[in-house]
Design an enzyme around this catalytic site. Structure first.
Site, PDB file in Angstrom:
ATOM      1  NE  ARG A  88      14.214 -35.869  76.676  1.00  0.00           N
ATOM      2  CZ  ARG A  88      15.208 -35.990  75.812  1.00  0.00           C
ATOM      3  NH1 ARG A  88      16.347 -35.380  75.995  1.00  0.00           N
ATOM      4  NH2 ARG A  88      15.056 -36.714  74.737  1.00  0.00           N
TER       5      ARG A  88
ATOM      6  N   GLY B  41      17.685 -38.690  76.062  1.00  0.00           N
ATOM      7  CA  GLY B  41      17.050 -39.739  75.259  1.00  0.00           C
ATOM      8  C   GLY B  41      17.820 -41.046  75.369  1.00  0.00           C
TER       9      GLY B  41
ATOM     10  CG  ASP C 190      23.959 -31.419  73.518  1.00  0.00           C
ATOM     11  OD1 ASP C 190      22.894 -31.963  73.877  1.00  0.00           O
ATOM     12  OD2 ASP C 190      24.043 -30.695  72.517  1.00  0.00           O
TER      13      ASP C 190
ATOM     14  CB  THR D 177      22.811 -38.938  72.151  1.00  0.00           C
ATOM     15  OG1 THR D 177      21.854 -38.437  71.206  1.00  0.00           O
ATOM     16  CG2 THR D 177      24.164 -38.367  71.778  1.00  0.00           C
TER      17      THR D 177
ATOM     18  CG  ASP E  33      23.614 -34.286  69.259  1.00  0.00           C
ATOM     19  OD1 ASP E  33      24.135 -35.180  69.967  1.00  0.00           O
ATOM     20  OD2 ASP E  33      22.578 -33.694  69.598  1.00  0.00           O
TER      21      ASP E  33
ATOM     22  NE  ARG F 199      17.422 -33.442  71.246  1.00  0.00           N
ATOM     23  CZ  ARG F 199      17.701 -32.862  72.385  1.00  0.00           C
ATOM     24  NH1 ARG F 199      17.760 -31.552  72.461  1.00  0.00           N
ATOM     25  NH2 ARG F 199      17.918 -33.572  73.455  1.00  0.00           N
TER      26      ARG F 199
ATOM     27  CG  ASP G 296      20.039 -36.989  68.380  1.00  0.00           C
ATOM     28  OD1 ASP G 296      19.282 -37.745  67.756  1.00  0.00           O
ATOM     29  OD2 ASP G 296      19.665 -36.296  69.344  1.00  0.00           O
TER      30      ASP G 296
HETATM   31  P1  ATP Z   1      19.628 -36.376  73.854  1.00  0.00           P
HETATM   32  O1  ATP Z   1      20.569 -35.588  72.966  1.00  0.00           O
HETATM   33  O2  ATP Z   1      19.642 -37.806  73.534  1.00  0.00           O
HETATM   34  O3  ATP Z   1      18.262 -35.802  73.927  1.00  0.00           O
HETATM   35  P2  ATP Z   1      20.526 -34.964  76.205  1.00  0.00           P
HETATM   36  O4  ATP Z   1      21.407 -35.384  77.319  1.00  0.00           O
HETATM   37  O5  ATP Z   1      21.018 -33.818  75.359  1.00  0.00           O
HETATM   38  O6  ATP Z   1      20.233 -36.265  75.336  1.00  0.00           O
HETATM   39  P3  ATP Z   1      18.548 -33.280  77.492  1.00  0.00           P
HETATM   40  O7  ATP Z   1      17.111 -33.514  77.782  1.00  0.00           O
HETATM   41  O8  ATP Z   1      18.958 -32.053  76.765  1.00  0.00           O
HETATM   42  O9  ATP Z   1      19.078 -34.601  76.765  1.00  0.00           O
HETATM   43  O10 ATP Z   1      19.337 -33.254  78.888  1.00  0.00           O
HETATM   44  C1  ATP Z   1      19.188 -34.320  79.808  1.00  0.00           C
HETATM   45  C2  ATP Z   1      19.090 -33.789  81.191  1.00  0.00           C
HETATM   46  O11 ATP Z   1      20.311 -33.109  81.540  1.00  0.00           O
HETATM   47  C3  ATP Z   1      18.024 -32.744  81.425  1.00  0.00           C
HETATM   48  O12 ATP Z   1      16.736 -33.327  81.554  1.00  0.00           O
HETATM   49  C4  ATP Z   1      18.510 -32.092  82.700  1.00  0.00           C
HETATM   50  O13 ATP Z   1      18.203 -32.902  83.810  1.00  0.00           O
HETATM   51  C5  ATP Z   1      20.025 -32.090  82.490  1.00  0.00           C
HETATM   52  N1  ATP Z   1      20.456 -30.777  81.972  1.00  0.00           N
HETATM   53  C6  ATP Z   1      20.263 -30.298  80.720  1.00  0.00           C
HETATM   54  N2  ATP Z   1      20.735 -29.046  80.587  1.00  0.00           N
HETATM   55  C7  ATP Z   1      21.228 -28.697  81.811  1.00  0.00           C
HETATM   56  C8  ATP Z   1      21.852 -27.525  82.357  1.00  0.00           C
HETATM   57  N3  ATP Z   1      22.053 -26.424  81.622  1.00  0.00           N
HETATM   58  N4  ATP Z   1      22.240 -27.555  83.656  1.00  0.00           N
HETATM   59  C9  ATP Z   1      22.038 -28.656  84.405  1.00  0.00           C
HETATM   60  N5  ATP Z   1      21.455 -29.786  83.961  1.00  0.00           N
HETATM   61  C10 ATP Z   1      21.056 -29.818  82.686  1.00  0.00           C
END
Ligand code: ATP
Length: 319
Positions: A72, A11, A103, A125, A129, A171, A127
């Site tokens: 994503r 995000g 994360d 982020t 978090d 979240r 959040d």
């Molecule tokens: P936010 O907390 O703001 O939503 P985020 O980084 O946690 O941010 P996610 O959509 O969970 O958002 O993860 C972002 C991207 O990271 C995913 O779309 C994917 O490309 C990559 N990613 C997430 N989990 C994994 C994983 N286990 N292994 C490899 N890549 C990952």
């Protein structure tokens, strides 16, 4: 280190641009070439990569969102997809990657590091978090946006003796809700970290009315319950008009506050310094106003984000 790539993922959060600017200009100061990777891991896989110059990041410190774009891309969980992504990095001669995101993005950075490609994570982020940091980039700006909305809802709720339920992002983390409750003077705070007792909430609202409260603002984190259905049940029991407001994506936008710009600038510069020290699979934080770094694996597995019980209690005293 001669060439560094930078991407924003997950995000978007206000201040991500400030972080990309800091990474870019710190690299250039150390004669390191910088490559912007567009649209997160999806763009990395597709080879959507362009070299950045000093002026590529002019006039962005004050802009919300991320000019690099974000996406994503669940496919990145597959090793074969990550192998192709590493090939793209090698094609451009990039020797290290800075990932700005939440994360999930850290997990992507960790997996690349484990495959031998050096990565550093920056917490971007709204959040708040992520473990190992008191604040993530974007949290403070988002908080301010929420408090502004709560102030407006208070005016109209008070005028109409109405109950307002305000759903906030976060979240599974109640930080935005918690901090917004204290800053916005919300009467009731519901966060994922504390079991939600609907009957107790309704009783509190009714007690508040007996004490002469003209309005009630209930701050609640997303995903705890369906707020529209909750509003209907509260209205049926209290016989008072009750409205649910879902703040939604408005919370993500807007110019980053000075706090987030400075945090992002410090974190961006610090990430480059870690790479210059030969470090990899580290993630950056701010703790007690100082820049720190932690092992990404530890951050994602062993380290816990402390729940701010003190703020929860304060909110319940001051309402
Ligand atoms: P936010 O907390 O703001 O939503 P985020 O980084 O946690 O941010 P996610 O959509 O969970 O958002 O993860 C972002 C991207 O990271 C995913 O779309 C994917 O490309 C990559 N990613 C997430 N989990 C994994 C994983 N286990 N292994 C490899 N890549 C990952």
């Amino acid at each position: 280190i001669k060439k560094v790539g930078v991407l924003t993922s997950g995000g978007d959060a206000p201040g991500m641009n400030s972080a990309v600017r800091a990474v870019t200009r710190t690299c250039l100061t150390h004669d390191i070439e910088v490559f912007g990777i567009f649209d997160g891991f999806a763009g990395l896989h597709a080879g959507n990569i362009k070299q950045l110059q000093r002026n590529s990041v002019s006039d962005i410190i004050n802009r919300g969102g991320t000019f690099l774009g974000s996406a994503r891309f669940p496919e990145f969980k597959e090793e074969s997809v990550r192998k192709e992504a590493i090939k793209q990095l090698e094609k451009f001669g990039i020797d290290a990657l800075i990932v700005i995101g939440g994360d999930g993005s850290y997990m992507g950075a960790l997996k690349l590091s484990e495959m031998g490609f050096p990565c550093i994570g920056i917490p971007g982020t709204i959040d708040n978090d992520i473990a190992g940091t008191d604040f993530t980039i974007g949290f403070m700006t988002c908080l301010n946006t929420i408090v502004d909305a709560v102030d407006r809802l208070r005016d109209t709720s008070s005028s109409h003796n109405r109950i307002s339920i305000v759903e906030m992002m976060g979240r599974h983390c109640g930080d935005l809700t918690l901090w917004a409750s204290v800053a916005g003077g919300c009467e009731y705070v519901i966060v994922p970290e504390i079991d939600f007792d609907e009957d107790a909430l309704i009783k509190q609202i009714m007690d508040g009315e007996e004490k002469g409260k003209k309005h009630a603002i209930v701050a609640i984190t997303e995903h705890v319950t369906d707020v529209t259905a909750l509003a209907k049940r509260i209205e049926a029991k209290t016989k008072r008009e009750t409205r649910a407001t879902v703040l939604g994506h408005i919370q993500r936008g807007g110019a980053p506050m000075a706090f987030d710009r400075i945090l992002a600038s410090r974190m961006g510069a610090y990430a480059v310094e870690l790479l210059l020290e030969g470090k990899s699979a580290r993630c950056i934080g701010i703790q007690c106003a100082k820049m720190v770094d932690h092992d990404i694996i530890e951050c994602l597995t062993d380290m816990k984000r402390p729940f701010r019980k003190d703020l929860y209690e304060l909110s319940n005293i001051l309402y």
